[in-house]
Design a protein around this motif. Structure first.
Motif, short mmCIF file in Angstrom:
data_model
loop_
_atom_site.label_atom_id
_atom_site.label_comp_id
_atom_site.label_asym_id
_atom_site.label_seq_id
_atom_site.Cartn_x
_atom_site.Cartn_y
_atom_site.Cartn_z
N SER A 10 0.84 -1.20 0.00
CA SER A 10 0.00 0.00 0.00
C SER A 10 0.87 1.25 0.00
O SER A 10 1.85 1.32 0.73
CB SER A 10 -0.91 0.02 1.23
N PRO A 11 0.53 2.25 -0.80
CA PRO A 11 1.33 3.49 -0.82
C PRO A 11 1.32 4.24 0.51
O PRO A 11 2.20 5.05 0.77
CB PRO A 11 0.68 4.32 -1.93
N VAL A 12 0.32 3.98 1.35
CA VAL A 12 0.26 4.66 2.65
C VAL A 12 0.67 3.74 3.80
O VAL A 12 0.67 4.14 4.96
CB VAL A 12 -1.15 5.22 2.92
N GLY A 13 1.03 2.50 3.48
CA GLY A 13 1.55 1.59 4.50
C GLY A 13 0.54 0.75 5.23
O GLY A 13 0.90 -0.15 6.00
N VAL A 14 -0.76 1.00 5.01
CA VAL A 14 -1.82 0.21 5.65
C VAL A 14 -2.94 -0.06 4.68
O VAL A 14 -3.13 0.67 3.70
CB VAL A 14 -2.39 0.92 6.90
N SER A 15 -3.70 -1.10 4.96
CA SER A 15 -4.89 -1.41 4.17
C SER A 15 -5.84 -2.23 5.03
O SER A 15 -5.50 -2.67 6.13
CB SER A 15 -4.52 -2.20 2.90
N LEU A 16 -7.04 -2.43 4.52
CA LEU A 16 -8.02 -3.23 5.23
C LEU A 16 -7.75 -4.70 4.95
O LEU A 16 -7.75 -5.13 3.79
CB LEU A 16 -9.44 -2.84 4.78
N GLY A 17 -7.50 -5.46 6.02
CA GLY A 17 -7.16 -6.87 5.86
C GLY A 17 -7.88 -7.73 6.88
O GLY A 17 -8.99 -7.40 7.32
N GLN A 18 -7.23 -8.83 7.25
CA GLN A 18 -7.83 -9.80 8.17
C GLN A 18 -6.91 -10.04 9.37
O GLN A 18 -5.70 -10.09 9.23
CB GLN A 18 -8.09 -11.13 7.46
N ARG A 19 -7.52 -10.20 10.54
CA ARG A 19 -6.81 -10.58 11.76
C ARG A 19 -7.68 -11.55 12.54
O ARG A 19 -8.90 -11.59 12.37
CB ARG A 19 -6.53 -9.35 12.64
N GLU A 20 -7.06 -12.30 13.42
CA GLU A 20 -7.82 -13.18 14.31
C GLU A 20 -8.56 -12.33 15.34
O GLU A 20 -8.07 -11.28 15.77
CB GLU A 20 -6.89 -14.15 15.03
N VAL A 21 -9.74 -12.80 15.73
CA VAL A 21 -10.47 -12.12 16.81
C VAL A 21 -9.65 -12.24 18.09
O VAL A 21 -9.19 -13.33 18.44
CB VAL A 21 -11.86 -12.75 17.01
N PRO A 22 -9.41 -11.13 18.81
CA PRO A 22 -8.57 -11.19 20.00
C PRO A 22 -9.20 -12.01 21.13
O PRO A 22 -10.42 -12.06 21.26
CB PRO A 22 -8.43 -9.72 20.41
N VAL A 23 -8.35 -12.64 21.91
CA VAL A 23 -8.79 -13.39 23.09
C VAL A 23 -8.50 -12.52 24.31
O VAL A 23 -7.34 -12.21 24.60
CB VAL A 23 -8.05 -14.72 23.21
N PRO A 24 -9.53 -12.11 25.06
CA PRO A 24 -9.32 -11.18 26.16
C PRO A 24 -8.71 -11.86 27.39
O PRO A 24 -8.93 -13.04 27.63
CB PRO A 24 -10.74 -10.69 26.47
N THR A 25 -7.94 -11.09 28.15
CA THR A 25 -7.49 -11.53 29.46
C THR A 25 -8.61 -11.28 30.46
O THR A 25 -9.66 -10.73 30.10
CB THR A 25 -6.22 -10.77 29.89
#
Length: 315
Positions: A10-25
């Motif tokens: 990406s020319p701005v260094g970020v884009s919309l992608g995928q991540r795992e749903v976080p597991v809370p402490t």
């Protein structure tokens, strides 16, 4: 889940992608994010943007989807605004320590709330370091920026006579609408010697020594930014130390994320929310868009084409 992540393509260094749903402490709640707000440091840092898969973002507002296992914090369904000092807010769902979440009344919109954490807390803490403001003359540099706009309004609410500086004349109307008693171009600040009791400097760099020279004897400047810090360059500013010493000036600086201890950040955010609810502070949003347009919006942000805050809706 979808999230904004670092992207070398990406020319701005970020884009919309995928991540795992976080597991809370145990002391974290899961929040479904409704809105996010952009800040300079998280989107201009070469070091952070070079980290593969890093998820930026500090400011967000949304609804509690899962309360903390230890019983602290707010219940499921609560409207909240929050802060993640180390990043990670730009996702559909975020895990947040309950000490970083504040209840949001129905009278404060998600979009307004998302502008408050980093910029609002920075301005609030900086003005607290100035001291008693009632009847004093306060200069806010970079008045059309995120911290600057809150600095103008908070100083005015504290009873100060407020002057704001801007880089270009077309920004004057916005700063006047925020409540500034006077608006000056940065280029004319050198003419304002020995005039202000306090300076909130959100610009730094070449403007810091000029701002110092604008202080009356015994005046205080609180510096919260340096333009070159945003690109990880060496930060160097020079000023006349003899004048500084003779006039008994004080220069203070702080990094807001070092201040967010012992729930100070939470209490500050609660105060800001209350001020917005009462109508005494009005966030100025320069761009409101969908986060699906994140790359184009970040480009405008990096090119300094936006007056005020940028809010993206997570949809």
């Amino acid at each position: 889940m979808r999230a904004v992540v670092t992207d070398k393509q990406s020319p701005v260094g970020v884009s919309l992608g995928q991540r795992e749903v976080p597991v809370p402490t145990e002391n974290q709640a899961l929040v479904r994010v409704a809105t996010i707000s952009l800040n300079p440091g998280e989107l201009r840092s070469r070091e952070l943007l070079a980290t593969p898969g890093w998820q930026p973002g500090r400011d967000f507002a949304g609804i509690v989807e899962q309360s903390a296992a230890d019983g602290s914090g707010l219940s499921v369904g609560s409207r909240v605004v929050g802060l993640l000092p180390n990043g990670g807010a730009f996702g559909e769902i975020v895990a947040v320590p309950t000490t970083n979440l504040v209840s949001l009344p129905s009278t404060v919109s998600f979009k307004d709330a998302a502008t408050l954490p980093v910029a609002g807390i920075t301005a609030l803490f900086a003005l607290e370091r100035c001291g008693f403001l009632l009847g004093r003359k306060v200069l806010v540099t970079g008045a059309s920026g995120g911290v600057g706009q809150f600095g103008i309004q908070l100083a005015r609410a504290a009873g100060a006579r407020v002057t704001g500086t801007i880089r270009a004349q077309e920004r004057a109307g916005m700063v006047e609408a925020l409540g500034a008693d006077e608006v000056l171009l940065e280029s004319s600040l050198s003419e304002q010697r020995s005039r202000f009791d306090f300076v909130l400097d959100t610009v730094g760099g070449h403007l810091l020594p000029v701002a110092l020279a604008s202080l009356v004897a015994g005046g205080t400047c609180v510096a919260v930014n340096h333009r070159s810090m945003e690109t990880s360059d060496v930060c160097k500013t020079t000023f006349d130390f003899v004048d500084f010493m003779k006039n008994g000036l004080t220069l203070k600086s702080f990094y807001v994320f070092d201040e967010l201890t012992h729930q100070r950040g939470k209490h500050a955010l609660e105060r800001l929310v209350a001020l917005v609810a009462d109508g005494r502070v009005r966030p100025h949003i320069g761009i409101e868009a969908s986060w699906t347009d994140v790359e184009r919006t970040v480009e405008k942000f990096l090119n300094r084409e936006v007056l005020g805050k940028i809010v993206l809706h997570v949809e």
